[in-house]
Scaffold this active site. Structure first.
Site: not given
Length: 314
Positions: A12-13, A17, A109-110, A138, A165-167
């Site tokens: 996912g480069h 992220v 993801s949070s 998701y 991670p958060t947003n």
């Protein structure tokens, strides 16, 4: 610790992220980073993923590839979000394990945490009550990836970890008018309103939900830190431990962009989860803290937006 010449695969480069992780790895002097575009390697094709891992044998994997989107995209394509995310993560994690990968880090993801989890949300609240319906597909896919890493550790003694991670926001964000997250969507809306001299901008909901935002380069720094310093079955939260209302966020974005019109609220539209704040005491105990304050980060993100050729896409 990863050797500076260790073979590192960043899945996912091209995303926000993944590209930040590559910037951070290069900044720290890692020299043997391998990537594949979607055209070169479709991570949803198991045979192709297995062939890639057999040929390349990466020692370390950062799994930052995902199909992502905001509230609208999540609600409109529930089956797609679940299938694509679950298939690609299972393919990558399984192929990494089969080919002797030393360590893998899974990016979640949070939204994996329960809708009404006590705040701030600790890593241990996972699966204690029901999920937010708007991004359940998701979340279920991400929980599956996290659990698969944990179960490989338990069954086979691997050293696979996950970070939630958060947003996030920052360079290479998605500014699509309907398929983007709240902060990039606001940057685009206020920029266009300023350009068109619009007297007002209407935002979704009532502005009351509380949200936390982490600059993506700070996340990347934590990702590399965890790869070198953390092992364990439980995930690690990535955030700032600070929150603000969506109303305060819109005002901050308007300020950075220089939009001086009125901000209105469409209360017929959904708010999403009332509050989402991560407990970041786990990463803090390891000695890690975020660096970029929100207003500074929004300025950097806006500069990226202005130089982003994708932003003109409708």
């Amino acid at each position: 610790m990863m050797e500076k010449n260790a073979k590192i695969y960043v899945a996912g480069h091209r995303g926000m992220v993944g590209s930040a992780i590559i910037r951070e790895l290069e900044r720290q002097g890692y020299t043997n980073i391998i990537t594949r575009t979607h055209a070169q390697l479709d991570l949803c094709r198991q045979e192709a993923v297995e062939k890639f891992f057999e040929e390349e044998k990466p020692e370390y994997v950062f799994l930052a590839a995902a199909k992502v989107g905001g509230i609208v995209a999540n609600q409109d394509a529930l089956a797609d979000f679940m299938y694509d995310n679950m298939i690609l993560e299972m393919n990558v994690i399984h192929a990494a394990w089969k080919n002797g990968c030393k360590k893998l880090e899974f990016l979640g993801s949070s939204c994996i945490y329960p809708r009404m989890a006590s705040q701030p949300m600790k890593e241990s609240c996972l699966l204690t009550s029901e999920l937010e319906k708007t991004n359940e597909a998701y979340a279920l896919a991400k929980i599956s990836g996290l659990k698969y890493c944990e179960f490989l550790n338990r069954q086979y003694g691997t050293d696979y970890i996950s970070v939630m991670p958060t947003n996030l926001y920052g360079p290479n964000d998605n500014y699509h008018p309907t398929h983007s997250h709240v902060l990039p969507a606001l940057i685009r809306r206020f920029h266009e309103a300023k350009e068109q001299n619009l007297p007002s901008v209407t935002c979704w909901g009532d502005g009351s939900p509380l949200r936390e935002f982490l600059y993506v380069d700070d996340l990347a720094n934590l990702c590399v830190f965890l790869m070198n310093n953390y092992s364990g079955n439980e995930t690690v939260n990535a955030g700032t431990g600070k929150e603000l209302t969506i109303k305060e966020l819109t005002e901050l974005v308007a300020k950075v962009i220089g939009y001086t019109g009125e901000i209105l609220w469409d209360t017929d539209k959904p708010n999403g989860t009332p509050r989402k704040l991560l407990d970041v005491s786990k990463s803090a105990a390891m000695g890690w803290h975020y660096q970029t304050e929100l207003e500074d980060g929004i300025r950097l993100a806006y500069q990226d937006f202005l130089s982003n050729p994708m932003r003109a896409e409708r």
